[in-house]
Design an enzyme around this catalytic site. Structure first.
Site, PDB file in Angstrom:
ATOM      1  CG  ASP A  50      -2.096   0.909   1.098  1.00 46.10           C
ATOM      2  OD1 ASP A  50      -2.365   1.390  -0.018  1.00 46.10           O
ATOM      3  OD2 ASP A  50      -2.764   1.166   2.123  1.00 46.10           O
ATOM      4  NE  ARG A 106      -1.411   6.579   1.446  1.00 47.69           N
ATOM      5  CZ  ARG A 106      -1.527   5.622   2.356  1.00 47.69           C
ATOM      6  NH1 ARG A 106      -1.289   5.903   3.626  1.00 47.69           N
ATOM      7  NH2 ARG A 106      -1.878   4.409   2.018  1.00 47.69           N
ATOM      8  CD1 TRP A 107       7.309   6.700  -2.940  1.00 47.59           C
ATOM      9  CD2 TRP A 107       6.706   7.166  -5.048  1.00 47.59           C
ATOM     10  NE1 TRP A 107       8.456   6.817  -3.690  1.00 47.59           N
ATOM     11  CE2 TRP A 107       8.114   7.104  -4.990  1.00 47.59           C
ATOM     12  CE3 TRP A 107       6.106   7.449  -6.278  1.00 47.59           C
ATOM     13  CZ2 TRP A 107       8.925   7.306  -6.097  1.00 47.59           C
ATOM     14  CZ3 TRP A 107       6.912   7.657  -7.381  1.00 47.59           C
ATOM     15  CH2 TRP A 107       8.307   7.589  -7.286  1.00 47.59           C
ATOM     16  CB  THR A 136     -13.231  -7.654  -4.701  1.00 44.53           C
ATOM     17  OG1 THR A 136     -13.121  -7.545  -3.291  1.00 44.53           O
ATOM     18  CG2 THR A 136     -12.950  -9.070  -5.108  1.00 44.53           C
ATOM     19  CG  ASN A 161      -7.905  -1.958  -5.079  1.00 45.02           C
ATOM     20  OD1 ASN A 161      -6.976  -2.730  -4.864  1.00 45.02           O
ATOM     21  ND2 ASN A 161      -8.194  -0.975  -4.231  1.00 45.02           N
ATOM     22  NE  ARG A 179      -7.782   0.791   5.538  1.00 44.33           N
ATOM     23  CZ  ARG A 179      -7.498   2.079   5.809  1.00 44.33           C
ATOM     24  NH1 ARG A 179      -7.618   2.532   7.036  1.00 44.33           N
ATOM     25  NH2 ARG A 179      -7.098   2.897   4.857  1.00 44.33           N
ATOM     26  CD  GLU A 223       3.289 -12.972  15.639  1.00 42.15           C
ATOM     27  OE1 GLU A 223       3.360 -11.790  16.045  1.00 42.15           O
ATOM     28  OE2 GLU A 223       2.758 -13.889  16.298  1.00 42.15           O
TER      29      GLU A 223
END
Ligand code: IPE
Ligand code: IPE
Ligand code: MG
Length: 264
Positions: free
Chosen positions: A36, A40-41, A82, A84, A210, A223
């Site tokens: 993810d 933003r990058w 799904t 996206n 999330r 983990e």
């Protein structure tokens, strides 16, 4: 009865892993990554989101290579959910083009590295040309055993569980299964990941806490590691750092001592 495959052999020598500070006996067998932060990058650089996805696809290459080198048996990359599909048409189209490019350009490299490609998700929803390239790469790499690379494409965990319920119900109707036969292993076997071990480690980049409909059943005892790094900036070194940190976690599986669940 369900037969799970035996754990795959590590492909990097123990002493080499030790140079990275990793314990060969405590490496995760299955690592899954929620890649993810591409948008933003790009935004940080006043670029188009699509430039972020392009840069992100280069990181995919780096991480696949690192996972193979380190001897990770299964690497699952969440590439397109799904949900996206609800993004702007131009972005979806660009993502599909990038995907197609990746499936063609990496085919030979996957072969040379002995990596077997699998797709988790609704393959039938992908544009035909993408689906065909995916099928060709899956076919070409089907006998490779060094690592399994799962691309989660048009993937949604709720849809996956719903599909599994439908498949089991059909078998009951056909008299191939009874309701009493259904146990956790039966459900797991009907998921897209049916023949694979659950992920030991789930990494999410870009600082979001999330799962976004990713491997909900399979992540029961995974983990989870969240890094603030945006996916295009994620590196091999950070991957190794996360693996090091994973090895320090005490996985209790609901018990009181550090122990692994038995196979039985
Ligand atoms: C991940 O990056 C790629 C996909 C979900 C396809 P995003 O596109 O979600 O990037 P952000 O979250 O907007 O930064
Ligand atoms: C999750 O990222 C899906 C993929 C990485 C493919 P999203 O960017 O779609 O997730 P949300 O919307 O932040 O939950
Ligand atoms: Mg995102």
């Amino acid at each position: 009865m369900i037969f799970l495959p035996k754990k795959k052999k590590r492909s990097l020598k123990s002493d080499a892993l030790t140079t990275f500070g990793l314990d060969p006996d405590r490496l995760p067998v299955h690592v899954a990554i929620i890649m993810d932060g591409n948008g933003r990058w790009a935004k940080k650089r006043f670029m188009n989101r699509i430039n972020g996805h392009e840069k992100g696809s280069k990181t995919v290459r780096t991480v696949v290579s690192a996972a193979r080198e380190l001897g990770i048996a299964y690497l699952t990359l969440y590439a397109f959910s799904t949900e996206n599909w609800a993004r702007p048409k131009a972005e979806v189209l660009a993502l599909m083009q990038l995907l197609k490019k990746f499936l063609v350009s990496e085919r030979q490299d996957l072969q040379e590295k002995g990596i077997c490609l699998q797709v988790l998700g609704q393959m039938e929803k992908l544009p035909e040309e993408v689906r065909n390239q995916a099928l060709e790469t899956i076919h070409a790499t089907r006998n490779n055993h060094e690592m399994t690379l799962n691309l989660a494409l048009s993937y949604g965990s709720r849809q996956e569980i719903t599909d599994a319920v439908r498949a089991m119900t059909k078998k009951i109707t056909a008299g191939e299964l009874t309701a009493e036969d259904i146990c956790e292993k039966t459900v797991a076997a009907h998921l897209y990941t049916g023949n694979m071990p659950d992920p030991d480690l789930i990494i999410r980049t870009s600082g979001e806490f999330r799962l976004s409909n990713f491997l909900l059943w399979q992540s029961a005892y995974a983990e989870i590691f969240v890094t603030h790094t945006l996916w295009p900036d994620f590196t091999r070194d950070e991957f190794i750092e996360i693996l090091t940190s994973f090895q320090k976690r005490d996985r209790r599986f609901g018990r009181v001592e550090c122990s692994m669940p038995s196979d039985g």
